[in-house]
Motif scaffolding. Structure first.
Motif, mmCIF file in Angstrom:
data_model
loop_
_atom_site.group_PDB
_atom_site.id
_atom_site.type_symbol
_atom_site.label_atom_id
_atom_site.label_comp_id
_atom_site.label_asym_id
_atom_site.label_seq_id
_atom_site.Cartn_x
_atom_site.Cartn_y
_atom_site.Cartn_z
ATOM 1 N N GLU A 30 37.627 -34.719 24.694
ATOM 2 C CA GLU A 30 35.994 -34.733 24.185
ATOM 3 C C GLU A 30 35.498 -33.766 25.183
ATOM 4 O OE1 GLU A 30 35.819 -38.924 21.690
ATOM 5 O OE2 GLU A 30 34.693 -38.497 23.533
ATOM 6 N N SER A 31 35.492 -33.960 26.500
ATOM 7 C CA SER A 31 34.631 -33.229 27.508
ATOM 8 C C SER A 31 35.170 -31.811 27.539
ATOM 9 C CB SER A 31 34.854 -33.694 28.692
ATOM 10 O OG SER A 31 34.365 -35.271 28.869
ATOM 11 N N MET A 32 36.243 -31.527 27.015
ATOM 12 C CA MET A 32 36.942 -30.082 27.309
ATOM 13 C C MET A 32 36.946 -29.470 25.812
ATOM 14 S SD MET A 32 40.019 -30.662 29.886
ATOM 15 C CE MET A 32 40.215 -28.710 29.975
ATOM 16 N N LYS A 33 36.430 -30.245 24.524
ATOM 17 C CA LYS A 33 36.251 -29.693 23.433
ATOM 18 C C LYS A 33 37.682 -29.410 22.939
ATOM 19 C CE LYS A 33 31.750 -28.514 23.758
ATOM 20 N NZ LYS A 33 31.391 -29.694 23.406
ATOM 21 N N ILE A 34 38.772 -30.142 23.067
ATOM 22 C CA ILE A 34 40.188 -30.268 22.249
ATOM 23 C C ILE A 34 40.276 -31.400 21.646
ATOM 24 C CG2 ILE A 34 40.999 -28.344 23.918
ATOM 25 C CD1 ILE A 34 42.290 -30.269 25.666
ATOM 26 N N ASN A 35 41.585 -31.390 21.235
ATOM 27 C CA ASN A 35 41.912 -32.764 20.170
ATOM 28 C C ASN A 35 43.060 -33.512 20.945
ATOM 29 O OD1 ASN A 35 42.929 -34.461 17.961
ATOM 30 N ND2 ASN A 35 42.921 -32.989 16.784
ATOM 31 N N ALA A 36 42.496 -34.693 21.435
ATOM 32 C CA ALA A 36 43.483 -35.476 21.983
ATOM 33 C C ALA A 36 44.965 -35.995 21.168
ATOM 34 C CB ALA A 36 42.783 -36.822 22.264
ATOM 35 N N TRP A 37 44.551 -35.908 19.910
ATOM 36 C CA TRP A 37 45.567 -36.344 19.030
ATOM 37 C C TRP A 37 46.940 -35.359 18.937
ATOM 38 C CZ3 TRP A 37 45.346 -41.205 17.390
ATOM 39 C CH2 TRP A 37 44.230 -42.007 17.534
ATOM 40 N N GLU A 38 46.188 -33.883 18.957
ATOM 41 C CA GLU A 38 47.077 -32.999 18.831
ATOM 42 C C GLU A 38 48.041 -32.859 20.257
ATOM 43 O OE1 GLU A 38 47.370 -28.059 18.177
ATOM 44 O OE2 GLU A 38 45.657 -29.113 18.348
ATOM 45 N N VAL A 39 46.894 -33.012 21.222
ATOM 46 C CA VAL A 39 47.875 -33.067 22.659
ATOM 47 C C VAL A 39 49.043 -34.099 22.675
ATOM 48 C CG1 VAL A 39 47.489 -33.770 25.274
ATOM 49 C CG2 VAL A 39 45.963 -32.188 24.126
ATOM 50 N N ILE A 40 48.775 -35.574 22.057
ATOM 51 C CA ILE A 40 49.452 -36.410 22.312
ATOM 52 C C ILE A 40 50.810 -36.062 21.417
ATOM 53 C CG2 ILE A 40 50.116 -38.664 21.290
ATOM 54 C CD1 ILE A 40 46.928 -39.560 22.091
ATOM 55 N N GLU A 41 50.662 -35.593 20.138
ATOM 56 C CA GLU A 41 51.764 -35.289 19.114
ATOM 57 C C GLU A 41 52.693 -34.167 19.752
ATOM 58 O OE1 GLU A 41 52.223 -33.229 14.987
ATOM 59 O OE2 GLU A 41 50.318 -33.364 15.729
ATOM 60 N N LEU A 42 51.971 -33.009 20.440
ATOM 61 C CA LEU A 42 52.838 -32.298 20.921
ATOM 62 C C LEU A 42 53.746 -32.694 22.376
ATOM 63 C CD1 LEU A 42 50.582 -29.004 20.439
ATOM 64 C CD2 LEU A 42 52.611 -29.749 19.374
#
Length: 420
Positions: free
Chosen positions: A226-238
């Motif tokens: 959230e702080s870095m304005k990216i999607n944690a769910w996409e990070v976890i999936e990858l």
């Protein structure tokens, strides 16, 4: 050889265990301090929600193999399955175990088996249970066979997992281990492993602590993303596409009688060493406040009184169990905010403050719908209807359960925990 078994505690573990033994021919006396539970059980009815348990209990009561009582009585086997909740200071409340154990002392006789199923801090059998049992005048390990055999089941699948899951038995000696193993072989189809009581206690705690620590990692990642304005769910999936990586999923916190409680039992015993466990618990406990802050942020542009609708209050999907639910803490935080009105809908819960029986009535004039629990019920939400009854059609999805594209295309504003 069929036995008379006295089971103390007729909750989410004790009652299914009682029903399982009873339908396999043992005579079961279920004991509970709640008179309503006792009364309903003797009518063949249950007071908790668990698939197929009502059918099994009705059959067991009708056969005469299962009766409920308010106090224990003489038996061959005593199984203690009472709650072990957490105190405000994050130490284990062992008062129910103490009370249950003391209540069976007058009933004990030579040759009895005593099993503690309640999840407990390491050393409970050795340092708490045995001293109480010795008041009977019986020699523990010779006259009285004693073991810890922790439950390892998932609500919503309890009956299936009681049969199929592997089981651990921590006996005070080999004779205790073998006697308890033979008893559980009544219905357990999985492997049964024998060990010491303290090892069994720690094993159960670490099974849940492993998951709690992993969830804490996911929740910390959600805050970072959230702080870095990216999607944690996409990070976890990858990341999980790597063959040796299995990051769990973030959410509004961790609840239930196991994950939210068990790790503290280890911290209590080893506070100077259990640093990762302690920090993970605090990370997961911080999530309701984090979700509350996201709610305030989303509603910051609305000047007049705001209404928030919480969808789901149980600690996990598709059950009615509210124990240690982080959503209740989120509701407490919202309740303290004078600018926010609250409504709640949960298809599995009917007695909760602010609860509405109809989801769209709960959403009426709302400025934000917070999906807090991903019940299957919410798969078929009518977003057009939702938009029509809400004052401001905002959605905060804490479970990555709904499609952002679909929700946005229908004219609602979609927010996701773990993404900004």
């Amino acid at each position: 050889m069929k036995k008379k078994i006295c089971i103390l505690g007729l909750g989410y573990i004790g009652l299914p265990t009682a029903a399982m033994f009873a339908t396999h021919g043992h005579k079961i006396v279920g004991v509970d301090v709640n008179n309503t539970v006792v009364s309903e059980l003797n009518k063949g009815k249950i007071t908790i929600e668990e698939p197929y348990l009502d059918i099994m209990v009705q059959s067991a009561v009708k056969s005469g193999n299962l009766v409920a009582r308010s106090t224990p009585e003489d038996a061959d086997v005593f199984i203690i399955a009472v709650p072990t909740p957490i105190n405000k200071d994050k130490t284990a409340d062992m008062s129910y175990v103490v009370s249950a154990t003391e209540s069976i002392v007058p009933c004990l006789k030579k040759g009895n088996i005593v099993i503690l199923e309640s999840t407990s801090p390491p050393g409970t059998v050795e340092n708490l249970l045995i001293p109480i049992l010795e008041k009977s005048g019986l020699d523990v390990g010779r006259d009285l066979l004693v073991a810890h055999s922790p439950e390892r089941v998932l609500p919503g699948r309890i009956l299936k997992e009681l049969e199929e899951n592997n089981r651990i038995i921590g006996g005070v000696n080999q004779e205790s281990c073998e006697a308890v193993k033979e008893l559980y072989r009544t219905f357990v189809k999985g492997e049964i492993y024998l060990t010491t009581p303290t090892t069994a206690e720690m094993t159960k705690l670490m099974e849940n602590t492993f998951r709690d620590v992993n969830i804490a990692l996911a929740n910390e990642l959600a805050k970072i993303c959230e702080s870095m304005k990216i999607n944690a769910w996409e990070v976890i999936e990858l990341a999980n596409k790597h063959p040796r990586v299995n990051i769990h999923q973030p959410g509004p916190g961790v609840g239930g009688h196991c994950l939210a409680v068990d790790p503290w039992f280890i911290v209590e015993k080893q506070p100077k060493t259990a640093k990762i466990i302690d920090l993970s618990r605090k990370t997961n406990d911080s999530m309701p406040t984090h979700v509350y802050d996201r709610i305030k942020e989303i509603l910051s542009g609305i000047k007049d009184n705001k209404k928030v609708t919480i969808l789901g209050v149980t600690y996990k999907p598709n059950i009615d169990d509210l124990r240690e639910s982080p959503v209740l803490e989120l509701i407490d935080l919202l309740e303290q905010d004078d600018d926010i009105d609250i409504s709640i809908f949960d298809p599995h819960v009917f007695t909760c403050k602010y609860i509405e029986k109809d989801m769209y009535n709960a959403l009426k004039d709302s400025d934000l719908a917070v999906l807090a629990v991903n019940h299957d019920y919410f798969k078929n939400v009518d977003f057009q209807n939702m938009k029509g009854v809400m004052k401001t059609p905002n959605i905060l999805d804490t479970r990555n359960f709904w499609s952002e594209d679909i929700v946005n295309d229908l004219g609602l504003d979609y927010y996701l925990l773990g993404k900004k």
